[in-house]
Design a protein around this motif. Sequence first.
Motif, PDB file in Angstrom:
ATOM      1  N   LYS A 134       0.847  -1.210   0.000  1.00 46.41           N
ATOM      2  CA  LYS A 134       0.000   0.000   0.000  1.00 46.41           C
ATOM      3  C   LYS A 134       0.878   1.254   0.000  1.00 46.41           C
ATOM      4  CE  LYS A 134      -3.957  -2.043   2.359  1.00 46.41           C
ATOM      5  NZ  LYS A 134      -4.747  -2.069   3.593  1.00 46.41           N
ATOM      6  N   LEU A 135       1.967   1.241   0.765  1.00 44.19           N
ATOM      7  CA  LEU A 135       2.862   2.391   0.780  1.00 44.19           C
ATOM      8  C   LEU A 135       3.512   2.598  -0.583  1.00 44.19           C
ATOM      9  CD1 LEU A 135       4.629   2.090   4.255  1.00 44.19           C
ATOM     10  CD2 LEU A 135       3.037   3.865   3.530  1.00 44.19           C
ATOM     11  N   ASP A 136       3.872   1.507  -1.238  1.00 43.87           N
ATOM     12  CA  ASP A 136       4.433   1.618  -2.589  1.00 43.87           C
ATOM     13  C   ASP A 136       3.414   2.232  -3.546  1.00 43.87           C
ATOM     14  OD1 ASP A 136       6.885   0.583  -1.845  1.00 43.87           O
ATOM     15  OD2 ASP A 136       6.419  -1.476  -2.509  1.00 43.87           O
ATOM     16  N   ASP A 139       3.133   5.894  -2.731  1.00 43.91           N
ATOM     17  CA  ASP A 139       4.338   6.575  -3.212  1.00 43.91           C
ATOM     18  C   ASP A 139       4.261   6.799  -4.723  1.00 43.91           C
ATOM     19  OD1 ASP A 139       6.889   7.707  -2.752  1.00 43.91           O
ATOM     20  OD2 ASP A 139       7.875   5.830  -3.386  1.00 43.91           O
ATOM     21  N   ALA A 140       3.787   5.787  -5.434  1.00 46.17           N
ATOM     22  CA  ALA A 140       3.647   5.925  -6.890  1.00 46.17           C
ATOM     23  C   ALA A 140       2.615   6.999  -7.223  1.00 46.17           C
ATOM     24  CB  ALA A 140       3.245   4.597  -7.495  1.00 46.17           C
ATOM     25  N   GLU A 141       1.519   7.056  -6.481  1.00 45.66           N
ATOM     26  CA  GLU A 141       0.499   8.074  -6.727  1.00 45.66           C
ATOM     27  C   GLU A 141       1.048   9.466  -6.453  1.00 45.66           C
ATOM     28  OE1 GLU A 141      -3.435   7.487  -5.027  1.00 45.66           O
ATOM     29  OE2 GLU A 141      -3.174   5.320  -5.219  1.00 45.66           O
ATOM     30  N   ILE A 142       1.851   9.589  -5.383  1.00 43.65           N
ATOM     31  CA  ILE A 142       2.444  10.894  -5.059  1.00 43.65           C
ATOM     32  C   ILE A 142       3.366  11.325  -6.191  1.00 43.65           C
ATOM     33  CG2 ILE A 142       4.075  12.054  -3.504  1.00 43.65           C
ATOM     34  CD1 ILE A 142       2.823  10.462  -1.224  1.00 43.65           C
ATOM     35  N   LYS A 143       4.140  10.421  -6.734  1.00 48.12           N
ATOM     36  CA  LYS A 143       5.030  10.748  -7.856  1.00 48.12           C
ATOM     37  C   LYS A 143       4.222  11.185  -9.068  1.00 48.12           C
ATOM     38  CE  LYS A 143       9.014   7.966  -6.683  1.00 48.12           C
ATOM     39  NZ  LYS A 143       9.880   6.852  -7.045  1.00 48.12           N
ATOM     40  N   ASN A 144       3.105  10.506  -9.323  1.00 50.00           N
ATOM     41  CA  ASN A 144       2.243  10.875 -10.448  1.00 50.00           C
ATOM     42  C   ASN A 144       1.687  12.287 -10.252  1.00 50.00           C
ATOM     43  OD1 ASN A 144       2.554   8.507 -11.876  1.00 50.00           O
ATOM     44  ND2 ASN A 144       0.719   7.536 -10.999  1.00 50.00           N
TER      45      ASN A 144
END
Length: 150
Positions: A134-136, A139-144
């Motif tokens: 879930k954290l990964d 993190d991917a959503e934050i980068k997007n």
Amino acid sequence: MKNFFNLIERVFNSRRLRTIIGVLALSIIAFGYIFYVTEPQVKTIEDGIWWALVTVTTVGYGDITPATTLGRFVAGTLMFFGLGLIATVTAIVSAKFVQNYVDHHTNDDVLEKLQELESEIEKLKSLEEDELEKLDDIDAEIKNIKDKFQ
């Protein structure tokens, strides 16, 4: 049943118990002989040993009793000495039974608790893996989102 026989074997393999039983047997024979020598109504050494056995075990049938002062002194000495020896034998046997109980039940309890802890650790590991995934994802959503705003 096997545990019972193992327990009996452990009890009688005790060096202290064998020593105390040996001292007790020799005491019965020695006091029986002394009683035979000091009491005129005792006709055989076997009767003296019988009297010592009956006295040391506190059964006291009364079939043979001391008639002389010296015989009463021997009887009193054997009574006190015998009580201590019999109590010691009882204590050693009781300690072995308690030790056996504690060994078996404590081991069982510890193994059961260990299995519970292992199960809990496995649950925590699986939860940790889920949380890391879930954290990964987060993190991917934050980068997007950062990429969209830049």
